[in-house]
Motif scaffolding. Sequence first.
Motif, PDB file in Angstrom:
ATOM      1  N   GLN A 188       0.836  -1.185   0.000  1.00 34.25           N
ATOM      2  CA  GLN A 188       0.000   0.000   0.000  1.00 34.25           C
ATOM      3  C   GLN A 188       0.871   1.236   0.000  1.00 34.25           C
ATOM      4  O   GLN A 188       2.008   1.203   0.438  1.00 34.25           O
ATOM      5  CB  GLN A 188      -0.895   0.006   1.223  1.00 34.25           C
ATOM      6  CG  GLN A 188      -1.852  -1.156   1.261  1.00 34.25           C
ATOM      7  CD  GLN A 188      -2.726  -1.108   2.505  1.00 34.25           C
ATOM      8  OE1 GLN A 188      -2.641  -0.178   3.280  1.00 34.25           O
ATOM      9  NE2 GLN A 188      -3.555  -2.098   2.663  1.00 34.25           N
ATOM     10  N   GLU A 189       0.308   2.307  -0.494  1.00 28.74           N
ATOM     11  CA  GLU A 189       1.004   3.587  -0.479  1.00 28.74           C
ATOM     12  C   GLU A 189       0.902   4.157   0.925  1.00 28.74           C
ATOM     13  O   GLU A 189      -0.176   4.433   1.420  1.00 28.74           O
ATOM     14  CB  GLU A 189       0.360   4.528  -1.499  1.00 28.74           C
ATOM     15  CG  GLU A 189       1.192   5.708  -1.850  1.00 28.74           C
ATOM     16  CD  GLU A 189       2.444   5.357  -2.617  1.00 28.74           C
ATOM     17  OE1 GLU A 189       3.437   6.071  -2.426  1.00 28.74           O
ATOM     18  OE2 GLU A 189       2.438   4.397  -3.385  1.00 28.74           O
ATOM     19  N   LEU A 190       2.025   4.295   1.590  1.00 30.02           N
ATOM     20  CA  LEU A 190       2.054   4.772   2.966  1.00 30.02           C
ATOM     21  C   LEU A 190       2.440   6.241   2.995  1.00 30.02           C
ATOM     22  O   LEU A 190       3.141   6.729   2.124  1.00 30.02           O
ATOM     23  CB  LEU A 190       3.055   3.947   3.782  1.00 30.02           C
ATOM     24  CG  LEU A 190       2.802   2.441   3.810  1.00 30.02           C
ATOM     25  CD1 LEU A 190       3.948   1.740   4.518  1.00 30.02           C
ATOM     26  CD2 LEU A 190       1.495   2.135   4.499  1.00 30.02           C
ATOM     27  N   THR A 191       2.015   6.934   4.046  1.00 31.93           N
ATOM     28  CA  THR A 191       2.349   8.343   4.189  1.00 31.93           C
ATOM     29  C   THR A 191       3.775   8.486   4.700  1.00 31.93           C
ATOM     30  O   THR A 191       4.315   7.589   5.349  1.00 31.93           O
ATOM     31  CB  THR A 191       1.382   9.032   5.154  1.00 31.93           C
ATOM     32  OG1 THR A 191       1.501   8.416   6.440  1.00 31.93           O
ATOM     33  CG2 THR A 191      -0.054   8.926   4.657  1.00 31.93           C
ATOM     34  N   LEU A 192       4.364   9.624   4.431  1.00 34.51           N
ATOM     35  CA  LEU A 192       5.746   9.864   4.825  1.00 34.51           C
ATOM     36  C   LEU A 192       5.941   9.854   6.339  1.00 34.51           C
ATOM     37  O   LEU A 192       6.924   9.280   6.818  1.00 34.51           O
ATOM     38  CB  LEU A 192       6.245  11.167   4.208  1.00 34.51           C
ATOM     39  CG  LEU A 192       7.728  11.457   4.360  1.00 34.51           C
ATOM     40  CD1 LEU A 192       8.578  10.329   3.800  1.00 34.51           C
ATOM     41  CD2 LEU A 192       8.081  12.757   3.694  1.00 34.51           C
ATOM     42  N   PRO A 193       5.036  10.437   7.152  1.00 29.09           N
ATOM     43  CA  PRO A 193       5.235  10.324   8.604  1.00 29.09           C
ATOM     44  C   PRO A 193       5.226   8.880   9.102  1.00 29.09           C
ATOM     45  O   PRO A 193       5.995   8.526   9.996  1.00 29.09           O
ATOM     46  CB  PRO A 193       4.065  11.113   9.194  1.00 29.09           C
ATOM     47  CG  PRO A 193       3.681  12.069   8.141  1.00 29.09           C
ATOM     48  CD  PRO A 193       3.950  11.369   6.838  1.00 29.09           C
TER      49      PRO A 193
END
Length: 172
Positions: free
Chosen positions: A36-41
């Motif tokens: 999955q595309e995860l957020t940078l934080p």
Amino acid sequence: MMGILMLIAAVCAAEAAWLWRWVPVRVPPEADSGMQELTLPLILEMLSVAIRQGSSIPHALIAVGGIVSGEFGDGLRSAGERLNEGVSWNDAWPDDGDLAVVRDAFASSWTNGTSPVNRLEVAIEQFDWDERARIEQSAARLSIRLLLPTGLCFLPAFVAVGVIPAVASFAG
């Protein structure tokens, strides 16, 4: 009693007919892959956890890069592998905006040998503050957008209920 049983039978028949035509929702193929595309934080937090558990910077980059999908994950993996091969710090990193955040968070740790956990936590907090500020700005814009229609509805009612009777009572 017979009417209730007939009603229950009709409801059951209608539900059976609906279920006969019901098609379950299909999951898109890209969601099935587990990547999955995860957020940078979240990625920075995973890197911080890997470092806190005793992983070296290159191994943390490789491990988290294996979890993250897309070019960002490939960039993390390739940077970790190139650092393991002995490539210099600046040459190991591809030029990418989000990867620059990770590179900058680890740069002083790589060159000076300090712990990167504090820099990662500061970067995570900065993203949280930026996101919170963006949400608050959106809420402020929404409140202004809601105020105009509300005012346009209440102003004529105030005039019709409050001002006109007051003027009429003074005039009469």
